[in-house]
Design a protein around this motif. Structure first.
Motif, mmCIF file in Angstrom:
data_model
loop_
_atom_site.group_PDB
_atom_site.id
_atom_site.type_symbol
_atom_site.label_atom_id
_atom_site.label_comp_id
_atom_site.label_asym_id
_atom_site.label_seq_id
_atom_site.Cartn_x
_atom_site.Cartn_y
_atom_site.Cartn_z
ATOM 1 N N LEU A 138 15.637 -8.322 -8.624
ATOM 2 C CA LEU A 138 13.601 -8.124 -7.928
ATOM 3 C C LEU A 138 14.496 -7.807 -6.479
ATOM 4 O O LEU A 138 12.812 -7.818 -6.119
ATOM 5 C CB LEU A 138 13.166 -9.377 -8.926
ATOM 6 C CG LEU A 138 13.425 -9.961 -10.072
ATOM 7 C CD1 LEU A 138 11.848 -10.913 -9.765
ATOM 8 C CD2 LEU A 138 12.749 -8.368 -11.002
ATOM 9 N N GLU A 139 15.218 -7.590 -5.988
ATOM 10 C CA GLU A 139 15.283 -7.192 -4.123
ATOM 11 C C GLU A 139 15.102 -6.077 -4.277
ATOM 12 O O GLU A 139 16.265 -5.398 -3.962
ATOM 13 C CB GLU A 139 16.505 -7.728 -3.868
ATOM 14 C CG GLU A 139 16.403 -7.611 -2.154
ATOM 15 C CD GLU A 139 17.642 -8.496 -1.860
ATOM 16 O OE1 GLU A 139 17.551 -8.494 -0.598
ATOM 17 O OE2 GLU A 139 18.504 -8.931 -2.441
ATOM 18 N N GLY A 140 13.843 -4.922 -4.407
ATOM 19 C CA GLY A 140 13.722 -3.831 -4.417
ATOM 20 C C GLY A 140 12.309 -3.889 -5.008
ATOM 21 O O GLY A 140 11.366 -4.626 -5.236
ATOM 22 N N ALA A 141 12.155 -2.517 -4.055
ATOM 23 C CA ALA A 141 10.818 -1.896 -4.997
ATOM 24 C C ALA A 141 10.003 -1.532 -6.029
ATOM 25 O O ALA A 141 11.577 -0.613 -6.624
ATOM 26 C CB ALA A 141 10.629 -1.212 -3.865
ATOM 27 N N SER A 142 8.960 -1.150 -6.145
ATOM 28 C CA SER A 142 8.869 0.054 -7.229
ATOM 29 C C SER A 142 7.410 1.259 -6.538
ATOM 30 O O SER A 142 7.411 0.843 -5.730
ATOM 31 C CB SER A 142 7.681 -1.281 -8.471
ATOM 32 O OG SER A 142 6.550 -1.657 -7.913
ATOM 33 N N TYR A 143 7.195 2.028 -6.947
ATOM 34 C CA TYR A 143 6.371 2.813 -6.539
ATOM 35 C C TYR A 143 4.876 2.460 -6.438
ATOM 36 O O TYR A 143 5.075 2.530 -5.095
ATOM 37 C CB TYR A 143 6.126 3.950 -7.783
ATOM 38 C CG TYR A 143 5.159 4.650 -7.554
ATOM 39 C CD1 TYR A 143 6.158 6.150 -6.617
ATOM 40 C CD2 TYR A 143 4.279 5.429 -7.564
ATOM 41 C CE1 TYR A 143 5.700 7.302 -6.563
ATOM 42 C CE2 TYR A 143 3.476 6.677 -6.983
ATOM 43 C CZ TYR A 143 4.026 7.564 -6.274
ATOM 44 O OH TYR A 143 3.405 8.577 -5.811
ATOM 45 N N THR A 144 4.698 1.595 -7.194
ATOM 46 C CA THR A 144 3.137 1.080 -6.406
ATOM 47 C C THR A 144 3.199 0.173 -5.125
ATOM 48 O O THR A 144 2.028 -0.159 -4.337
ATOM 49 C CB THR A 144 2.811 0.174 -7.856
ATOM 50 O OG1 THR A 144 3.060 1.164 -8.819
ATOM 51 C CG2 THR A 144 1.246 -0.687 -7.513
ATOM 52 N N SER A 145 4.359 -0.675 -5.611
ATOM 53 C CA SER A 145 4.599 -1.737 -4.005
ATOM 54 C C SER A 145 4.954 -1.076 -3.327
ATOM 55 O O SER A 145 4.445 -1.286 -2.001
ATOM 56 C CB SER A 145 5.717 -2.760 -4.897
ATOM 57 O OG SER A 145 6.835 -2.040 -4.352
ATOM 58 N N ASP A 146 5.218 0.522 -3.132
ATOM 59 C CA ASP A 146 5.639 0.922 -1.835
ATOM 60 C C ASP A 146 4.282 1.460 -1.477
ATOM 61 O O ASP A 146 4.415 1.212 -0.196
ATOM 62 C CB ASP A 146 6.972 2.153 -1.935
ATOM 63 C CG ASP A 146 8.340 1.836 -2.253
ATOM 64 O OD1 ASP A 146 8.705 0.998 -1.463
ATOM 65 O OD2 ASP A 146 9.212 2.434 -2.452
ATOM 66 N N ILE A 147 3.910 1.558 -2.412
ATOM 67 C CA ILE A 147 2.022 2.026 -1.697
ATOM 68 C C ILE A 147 1.901 1.084 -1.518
ATOM 69 O O ILE A 147 0.264 1.534 -0.097
ATOM 70 C CB ILE A 147 1.419 2.628 -3.120
ATOM 71 C CG1 ILE A 147 2.049 4.164 -3.288
ATOM 72 C CG2 ILE A 147 0.443 3.259 -2.581
ATOM 73 C CD1 ILE A 147 1.743 4.604 -4.973
ATOM 74 N N LEU A 148 1.580 0.352 -2.099
ATOM 75 C CA LEU A 148 1.628 -1.187 -1.086
ATOM 76 C C LEU A 148 1.556 -1.163 0.250
ATOM 77 O O LEU A 148 0.623 -1.577 1.565
ATOM 78 C CB LEU A 148 1.403 -1.972 -2.146
ATOM 79 C CG LEU A 148 0.672 -2.374 -2.937
ATOM 80 C CD1 LEU A 148 0.165 -3.031 -4.218
ATOM 81 C CD2 LEU A 148 -1.711 -2.335 -2.638
ATOM 82 N N ALA A 149 2.842 -1.706 0.811
ATOM 83 C CA ALA A 149 3.734 -1.683 1.577
ATOM 84 C C ALA A 149 2.906 -0.378 3.091
ATOM 85 O O ALA A 149 3.022 -0.808 3.895
ATOM 86 C CB ALA A 149 5.251 -1.772 1.577
ATOM 87 N N MET A 150 2.902 1.274 2.618
ATOM 88 C CA MET A 150 2.631 1.639 3.297
ATOM 89 C C MET A 150 0.648 1.114 3.658
ATOM 90 O O MET A 150 1.217 1.818 4.689
ATOM 91 C CB MET A 150 2.328 3.089 2.212
ATOM 92 C CG MET A 150 3.780 3.768 2.582
ATOM 93 S SD MET A 150 4.675 4.430 4.582
ATOM 94 C CE MET A 150 2.790 5.416 5.437
#
Length: 449
Positions: A205-217
């Motif tokens: 689970l040490e990675g991003a998803s498309y949605t989580s990357d948008i939240l991080a932005m």
């Protein structure tokens, strides 16, 4: 796995800490005199105080700490609750502890004065353990974060006092005392908690998803927009406006550079979201220590270009090397966003300090480089005394970053040893980067792969 009783006891400890803070506030903290009602018959009796001018910047820093840092760490696809929730928890804890720790170093008549400036200082201090948390994200328990924060803020307050009041260095935006300290303290703790050789591969689970990357932005954007306030809030006079201008230009240059360098070094020459989320902010860190100096627009832009380049190259090449060779898992890449840009800022401060003249800074020299002028009757004792020349001040700037690294790394190693070898429970590899161990997660989330 661990028993529910163990988790409950951990939260009981957290509440005990809060009660201890309550007692300390009751015993030592008092409003500063200007915040108390005037005496009856006084000239300003019955009149309201004017609006506190730094409150808008205080709001900006609140947004950075509680929203910016929190959402920046939501890139892990199953750790969003913890990233935002533990950020809120840690910042709330550290703000109180920092008011106390810094206050103990500046007590008058046995009391700590409380003002908006104290809270701003405490908010800035909250960034320190949050930076360290980024290096450990997803691999520690809440009680470990509490322990780390308590030790770290105490050491941070002592180091900041030594750097600013004993060495008398210039560090307006806190790149040396805040960013460098938080980054290398966290990395030292991460080194002590590193996995064994046979478990060094990345977790599932040490990675991003498309949605989580948008939240991080979202976190990136808030940090980017409000960073000039973070760097300028403690600056005096015209230096505050210079800090805003220099920080903005450095951020802008770092952002453009990040996009270019990311495309050049990434696979198939495509942009890497990790670079965009983090390296675009490196300019704000790299200009922090010198943001109130006479850099010129070109100087701020140059610092931003260097910071953006170094940060992207760090994410692309240095972070994988540290993981593979030292088993150092820097989850958020704080070495590239906070550590190396802070070193750039420290070096820049030595360069610019070596060129300082009274003719350039005029009356502001007293505020920016107090050790370079006479003591003006103050009782402050600083290392080397007053009346430094420019080259001596440059040397003290380098001394300041060296001392900060020594205290941060040494303190991080000791704290990491306590967390690893004492009775603290360490998460197993299969427990890393998951919310469900500490949060009630919707059932549909638990069933996802």
């Amino acid at each position: 796995m661990h028993s529910p009783g163990a988790k409950v006891s951990g939260y009981v400890v957290l509440m005990i800490v809060q009660i201890i803070f309550l007692v300390l506030f009751w015993l030592f903290v008092r409003y500063e005199k200007e915040l108390l009602p005037p005496a009856i018959g006084a000239e300003d009796a019955g009149s309201a105080r004017g609006h506190v001018s730094k409150y808008p910047q205080f709001q900006d820093i609140q947004v950075m700490i509680f929203i910016g840092f929190g959402f920046l760490m939501t890139f892990l696809r199953k750790y969003g609750y913890s990233a935002t929730g533990f950020t809120l928890f840690m910042a709330s804890l550290v703000v109180q502890w920092s008011v106390l720790m810094k206050g103990f170093l500046h007590m008058e008549n046995g009391t700590i004065s409380l003002s908006l400036e104290n809270i701003i200082d405490a908010d800035i201090a909250a960034a320190v353990p949050l930076i360290s948390m980024g290096a450990l994200l997803g691999r520690t328990t809440p009680i470990q974060l509490l322990c780390m924060s308590i030790f770290e803020v105490a050491l941070f307050a002592a180091n900041e006092y030594l750097a600013l009041h004993v060495l008398s260095i210039c560090d307006c935006g806190g790149s040396i005392t805040v960013h460098a300290f938080g980054a290398y303290f966290g990395l030292a703790v991460a080194l002590m908690l590193r996995p064994s050789s046979d478990q060094n591969e990345a977790g599932k689970l040490e990675g991003a998803s498309y949605t989580s990357d948008i939240l991080a932005m979202i976190g990136t954007t808030f940090l980017w927009v409000y960073w000039p306030s973070f760097n300028s809030v403690l600056a005096e006079g015209a230096g505050g406006e210079r800090a805003i201008l220099n920080t903005f230009l450095s951020l802008a240059a770092a952002t453009v550079t990040t996009f270019v360098v990311s495309a050049l070094v990434s696979h198939e020459n495509k942009l890497d979201m990790v670079h965009v989320q983090n390296s675009t902010l490196a300019g704000g860190v790299a200009v922090g220590t010198v943001c109130n100096l006479l850099l010129g627009a070109h100087g701020a832009v140059l610092i931003g270009i260097i910071a953006g380049t170094v940060s992207v190259l760090g994410y692309r090449y240095l972070t994988p090397w540290l993981t593979a060779n030292l088993r150092l898992h820097d989850t958020c890449g704080v070495h590239n966003l906070h550590g190396m840009p802070a070193l750039i800022s420290a070096i820049a401060s030595a360069i610019y300090a070596s060129m300082v003249t009274v003719g350039d800074y005029q009356s502001e020299l007293q505020d920016i480089f107090p050790a370079m002028v006479g003591n003006n009757g103050t009782e402050t004792k600083i290392m080397g005394g007053f009346g430094r020349n420019a080259s001596s001040q440059a040397g003290y700037q380098l001394f300041g970053i060296a001392m900060t690294l020594l205290i941060a790394i040494g303190g991080g190693i000791l704290t990491g040893a306590v967390l690893k070898y004492s009775n603290f429970r360490n998460l197993k590899k299969e427990e890393h980067h998951q919310d469900e161990h500490y949060w009630e997660v919707p059932a549909v989330e638990n069933k996802e792969e």
